[in-house]
Design an enzyme around this catalytic site. Structure first.
Site, short mmCIF file in Angstrom:
data_model
loop_
_atom_site.label_atom_id
_atom_site.label_comp_id
_atom_site.label_asym_id
_atom_site.label_seq_id
_atom_site.Cartn_x
_atom_site.Cartn_y
_atom_site.Cartn_z
N LYS A 292 39.78 110.65 116.65
CA LYS A 292 39.90 109.54 115.69
C LYS A 292 40.90 108.48 116.16
O LYS A 292 40.75 107.30 115.86
CB LYS A 292 40.30 110.07 114.31
CG LYS A 292 39.27 111.00 113.68
CD LYS A 292 38.04 110.27 113.17
CE LYS A 292 37.04 111.23 112.52
NZ LYS A 292 35.78 110.58 112.15
N GLU B 277 39.68 105.75 104.66
CA GLU B 277 39.20 106.94 103.96
C GLU B 277 39.39 108.11 104.91
O GLU B 277 39.43 107.93 106.11
CB GLU B 277 37.70 106.79 103.62
CG GLU B 277 36.73 107.10 104.76
CD GLU B 277 36.81 106.15 105.95
OE1 GLU B 277 37.28 105.01 105.77
OE2 GLU B 277 36.42 106.56 107.07
N SER C 58 35.73 117.76 119.54
CA SER C 58 36.29 116.56 118.90
C SER C 58 37.71 116.74 118.35
O SER C 58 38.42 115.76 118.18
CB SER C 58 35.36 116.10 117.78
OG SER C 58 35.15 117.15 116.86
C1 PLP Z 1 37.81 116.87 114.45
C2 PLP Z 1 36.71 116.08 113.86
N1 PLP Z 1 35.51 116.08 114.45
C3 PLP Z 1 34.46 115.39 113.95
C4 PLP Z 1 34.58 114.67 112.77
C5 PLP Z 1 33.37 113.96 112.23
O1 PLP Z 1 33.43 112.57 112.40
P1 PLP Z 1 32.50 111.79 113.39
O2 PLP Z 1 31.11 112.28 113.19
O3 PLP Z 1 32.68 110.38 113.02
O4 PLP Z 1 32.97 112.07 114.79
C6 PLP Z 1 35.82 114.62 112.11
C7 PLP Z 1 35.96 113.87 110.88
O5 PLP Z 1 36.91 113.92 110.18
C8 PLP Z 1 36.90 115.35 112.67
O6 PLP Z 1 38.10 115.37 112.07
#
Ligand code: PLP
Length: 385
Positions: free
Chosen positions: A93, A115, A371
């Site tokens: 993020k 948000e 992620s």
């Molecule tokens: C660690 C992590 N991965 C994935 C996501 C999902 O978001 P996005 O699909 O925008 O990558 C989030 C959302 O809060 C997150 O904190």
């Protein structure tokens, strides 16, 4: 159709039949300003250099691409992990937020509105605000405040105001609605820092461009093309950034959604939060509440570009249950010494299942974006041990 796969959207922020700017008058003007500023900044080498400097010095980029050797051995495929869990604040993020925070200062705004579901986007926003001397107001559903308590403390330590949202399912959809509503009254001094590839134009495109760094780095680090490129999908920002680096290759792109938040896999066209995309709806077109063990995937829709990639057949969207995701956390922890976020564990759970079922042939190569890290999820995970 876009000229280049995952290039600039068509006129008025369209990705095929999706996207657009469905917003009240005052927000249409604010979005226009964001778009103008983003276009200028993105074409300005000075802005790019400043963002690259912040990403390197304050976010720890580039993040490694780690071969998951012991887990690969267990699965019979060659798995590489793009380690966004090692970015400062613990997830991808921060990539998007540093970009938007710089834009906010360029527009003369003094406050960021955001948000958050899992709290990772909120923490990243609070971090960037502290770094650049801005204020931060973060909207978060009451249910997420409970299950992601660690991140609430972090945001408050960083000086952000966390506003509990008590409407609807008290999760990400409601936090997004509340943040947008608040922005209507605050466009003069505040920038709405949207956390995923959702919302009115230019957000889906702009956020993907700020997250492209994941895919671009991974492409260079892998030096070649993997058979599969996999990422979890909430709104879809880590997946979009990852896919963007491989869109022009033969790699198969797979987005993994939560079973109870499968906008791309099971949604129907509709309009929510400023754009036309795929959303879970009942027969009357009412949005159906999402349910996921992962707060960041607990969203009933998906970004418009993913809807378009699905229609084109360029990316495929699959789903994973809460149980599968929780088991994947433990398997990664015990084979590789990495505790992933529950969101990221969805991507891994699909890899594990697909390797077992032969959908990923033995010896095939898989590049997966991890992620985020799992510290925030310990209160949920300890119940499952
Ligand atoms: C660690 C992590 N991965 C994935 C996501 C999902 O978001 P996005 O699909 O925008 O990558 C989030 C959302 O809060 C997150 O904190």
């Amino acid at each position: 159709m876009q000229d280049v796969m995952m290039g600039e959207p068509q006129a008025r922020g369209r990705f095929g039949e999706y996207g657009g700017r469905y917003a009240p008058e005052s927000l249409v003007e604010a979005c226009r300003q964001v778009e103008e500023t983003f276009r200028e900044a993105w074409a300005d080498p000075g802005f790019r250099a400043e963002l690259a400097r912040l990403l390197a010095l304050h976010a720890g980029r580039p993040t490694p691409l780690t071969p998951a050797l012991r887990l690969s051995e267990e699965l019979g495929v060659r798995l590489y992990l793009k380690r966004e869990d090692l970015a400062h604040t613990g997830s991808h993020k921060i990539n998007n937020v540093l970009g938007q925070a710089l834009l906010a200062t360029r527009m003369g705004r003094r406050r960021l509105i955001a948000e958050t579901g899992a709290g990772q986007h909120g923490v990243a926003t609070a971090t960037a605000a502290a770094l650049l001397g801005l204020e931060a107001t973060v909207f978060m559903g009451e249910r997420d405040i409970e299950r992601q308590a660690l991140n609430v403390v972090r945001m408050r330590l960083l000086g952000a105001e966390v506003v509990p949202v008590t409407t609807g399912s008290r999760t990400l959809k409601d936090a997004t609605s509340e943040a947008m509503r608040h922005w209507v009254s605050a466009t003069a001094d505040s920038h709405y820092c949207v956390g995923s590839v959702i919302g009115p134009d230019p957000y889906p495109w702009m956020v993907r461009e700020f997250q492209r760094v994941i895919g671009d780095e991974a492409r260079e680090q892998y030096s070649g093309v993997p058979d599969h490129v996999v990422a979890c999908v909430g709104g879809g920002s880590n997946a979009a950034g990852t896919f963007a680096g491989f869109a022009d290759t033969p790699a198969r792109l797979v987005g993994v959604e939560a079973e109870g938040g499968a906008g791309a896999a099971r949604g129907r066209p509709g309009v929510l939060h400023g754009c036309r995309s795929l959303f879970l709806q009942d027969d009357d077109g009412q949005i159906v509440e999402a349910h996921s063990i992962a707060a960041g995937l607990d969203y009933p829709g998906v970004g418009p570009e993913h809807a378009h990639l699905r229609d084109l057949g360029r990316a495929r969207y699959v789903t994973v249950t809460d149980d599968e995701a929780a088991r994947a956390v433990v398997q990664l922890a015990r084979t590789e010494g990495i505790v992933p976020a529950l969101e990221s564990a969805h991507a891994l759970a699909w890899v594990i299942r697909a390797a077992r079922d032969g959908e990923l042939p033995a010896g095939s190569t898989v590049l997966m974006t991890l992620s985020g890290r799992g510290d925030k999820d310990v209160s949920t995970l300890k119940e499952l041990l």
